[in-house]
Design a protein around this motif. Structure first.
Motif, short mmCIF file in Angstrom:
data_model
loop_
_atom_site.label_atom_id
_atom_site.label_comp_id
_atom_site.label_asym_id
_atom_site.label_seq_id
_atom_site.Cartn_x
_atom_site.Cartn_y
_atom_site.Cartn_z
N ILE A 175 0.84 -1.21 0.00
CA ILE A 175 0.00 0.00 0.00
C ILE A 175 0.87 1.26 0.00
CG2 ILE A 175 -1.64 1.32 1.38
CD1 ILE A 175 -2.86 -1.33 2.27
N VAL A 176 1.90 1.27 0.83
CA VAL A 176 2.78 2.44 0.91
C VAL A 176 3.52 2.65 -0.41
CG1 VAL A 176 4.82 3.38 2.05
CG2 VAL A 176 3.02 2.31 3.40
N MET A 177 3.97 1.58 -1.04
CA MET A 177 4.65 1.71 -2.33
C MET A 177 3.71 2.31 -3.38
SD MET A 177 7.77 0.84 -1.98
CE MET A 177 7.60 1.58 -0.33
N LEU A 178 2.45 1.89 -3.37
CA LEU A 178 1.49 2.44 -4.33
C LEU A 178 1.21 3.91 -4.04
CD1 LEU A 178 -1.02 -0.54 -4.64
CD2 LEU A 178 0.66 0.22 -6.32
N VAL A 179 1.17 4.29 -2.77
CA VAL A 179 0.96 5.70 -2.42
C VAL A 179 2.13 6.55 -2.92
CG1 VAL A 179 0.82 7.31 -0.49
CG2 VAL A 179 -0.53 5.22 -0.45
N VAL A 180 3.34 6.06 -2.73
CA VAL A 180 4.53 6.80 -3.20
C VAL A 180 4.52 6.92 -4.72
CG1 VAL A 180 7.04 6.78 -3.31
CG2 VAL A 180 5.88 6.17 -1.18
N LEU A 181 4.22 5.82 -5.41
CA LEU A 181 4.18 5.87 -6.87
C LEU A 181 3.10 6.81 -7.37
CD1 LEU A 181 4.70 2.10 -7.80
CD2 LEU A 181 6.33 3.97 -8.06
N GLU A 182 1.93 6.79 -6.74
CA GLU A 182 0.86 7.69 -7.15
C GLU A 182 1.23 9.15 -6.89
OE1 GLU A 182 -2.81 8.61 -8.86
OE2 GLU A 182 -1.71 6.70 -8.77
N THR A 183 1.95 9.38 -5.80
CA THR A 183 2.39 10.75 -5.49
C THR A 183 3.35 11.26 -6.56
OG1 THR A 183 2.16 10.33 -3.12
CG2 THR A 183 3.53 12.19 -3.78
N PHE A 184 4.27 10.43 -6.99
CA PHE A 184 5.19 10.84 -8.06
C PHE A 184 4.47 10.98 -9.40
CE2 PHE A 184 8.55 9.70 -5.12
CZ PHE A 184 9.57 10.58 -5.45
N CYS A 185 3.47 10.13 -9.64
CA CYS A 185 2.74 10.22 -10.91
C CYS A 185 1.93 11.51 -11.01
CB CYS A 185 1.81 9.02 -11.07
SG CYS A 185 2.67 7.47 -11.44
N GLU A 186 1.58 12.11 -9.88
CA GLU A 186 0.82 13.35 -9.91
C GLU A 186 1.70 14.58 -10.07
OE1 GLU A 186 -1.82 13.74 -6.64
OE2 GLU A 186 -3.18 12.15 -7.35
N LEU A 187 3.01 14.41 -10.10
CA LEU A 187 3.89 15.55 -10.34
C LEU A 187 3.70 16.08 -11.75
CD1 LEU A 187 7.23 14.33 -8.70
CD2 LEU A 187 5.55 15.91 -7.76
N GLN A 188 3.69 17.41 -11.88
CA GLN A 188 3.43 18.03 -13.16
C GLN A 188 4.50 17.67 -14.18
OE1 GLN A 188 0.58 19.68 -13.49
NE2 GLN A 188 0.89 20.03 -15.67
#
Length: 335
Positions: A258-271
């Motif tokens: 779950i934490v890995m997916l949160v980190v990946l999603e956070t980076f994917c939302e970078l402009q």
């Protein structure tokens, strides 16, 4: 003159199909990276494999010399059977017979590796019924797990990423892209510390034959869902609190994923990453283009409809009446 026209046409061709060229370069880069990995793995691991093969041949030869009553064929059959059992997680060693692979905690650990698609491969169903149930269980469970993880990550993202970034942007007046980059970096550092470095130190202390690198390797292989299966915790001889240990590892794998997916999603939302991804995507039709297409279709349909109506009226009234051409008052002869 011809060279300039040709160069201009090539430039226009490249610009008009820019996303296609970017995608082709992406595919080429991926293939080259794949080949690069194969070359490195082969050059690094092949000498060790050859050394291990020579060592095993020497041990086998020495064993046959010390036991002349045993033929090589019988030894081959025995080793083959032992290796087949080992592939299913069953060992013939006396000190490993106390560990069962299908008690409740081990089965719970196996189910978590199946649903998370980690699949270490150290344990596999033995019976046909178990294999059939594993297929049905995975077909239902893997989409269910994806739905569960998506819902959990979506809720966590609100409190871990979106609200903190918006709060700092609104109250401190900092640039939102800058805040997002700093936040993503700090979140990744916390995730690496809490789910890689600290667990690696714990595993290296609990597992007798693991050093820190091997423990960190296990954490990365597990949380990235690669699951090679060469290192599996809780399989050591006379492991203390083995049932509780297996449950703890199961919880660690689920929370870590779950934490890995949160980190990946956070980076994917970078402009910046969004703009990078758009380079390789097909361009969508703009609303103005769609509106122009719809208006053109509407005008074409209206024109065709008017022509059809006029054509039908001509068929309905093929001749014009005399009264419509000239009334009695307009005829000079009648006057």
């Amino acid at each position: 003159m011809l060279q300039s026209l040709a160069s201009n046409s090539c430039v226009r061709l490249i610009q008009s199909h820019k996303s296609t060229w970017y995608f082709a370069s992406l595919v080429l880069g991926y293939l080259l990276y794949l080949i690069f990995g194969a070359v490195v793995f082969s050059s690094v691991e092949l000498p060790y494999e050859d050394l291990l093969r020579q060592e095993l041949r020497a041990i086998k030869k020495q064993f046959l010399q010390e036991n002349e009553c045993l033929s090589e064929e019988r030894l081959e059959r025995f080793l083959k059977k032992a290796l087949e059992a080992s592939n299913y997680g069953v060992s013939i060693l006396n000190n490993a017979s106390a560990n069962w692979n299908w008690d409740f905690t081990s089965a719970l650990f196996f189910a978590s590796t199946v649903l998370s698609t980690t699949g270490y491969g150290h344990t596999a169903p033995l019976s046909d019924g178990g294999k059939a149930f594993c297929i049905i269980y995975s077909v239902i469970g893997i989409p269910f797990t994806l739905l569960f993880l998506t819902a959990v990550v979506q809720r966590i993202m609100v409190f871990s990423t979106r609200r903190p970034i918006m709060y700092i942007h609104m109250h401190w007046g900092l640039s939102k892209p800058l805040v997002a980059i700093v936040h993503a970096t700090l979140l990744a550092m916390v995730a690496v510390s809490c789910f890689f470095l600290i667990p690696a130190a714990i595993f290296s202390a609990l597992e007798e034959n693991w050093n820190f690198l091997e423990s960190f390797y296990f954490c990365f292989i597990s949380l990235s869902t690669i699951g090679l299966g060469d290192y599996v915790p809780g399989e050591a001889v006379n492991q203390k609190f083995r049932e509780l240990y297996k449950v703890g590892i199961t919880v660690y794998l689920i929370l870590g994923l779950i934490v890995m997916l949160v980190v990946l999603e956070t980076f994917c939302e970078l402009q910046q990453l969004k703009q990078l991804r758009k380079m390789f995507y097909l361009k969508k039709e703009k609303p103005q283009d769609r509106l122009a297409i719809l208006e053109h279709d509407h005008l074409s349909f209206t024109t065709v409809s008017k022509r059809a109506t006029a054509h039908n009226e001509d068929k309905t009234h093929p001749f014009v009446s005399v009264s419509t051409l000239a009334s009695p008052n307009d005829d000079p002869m009648i006057q």
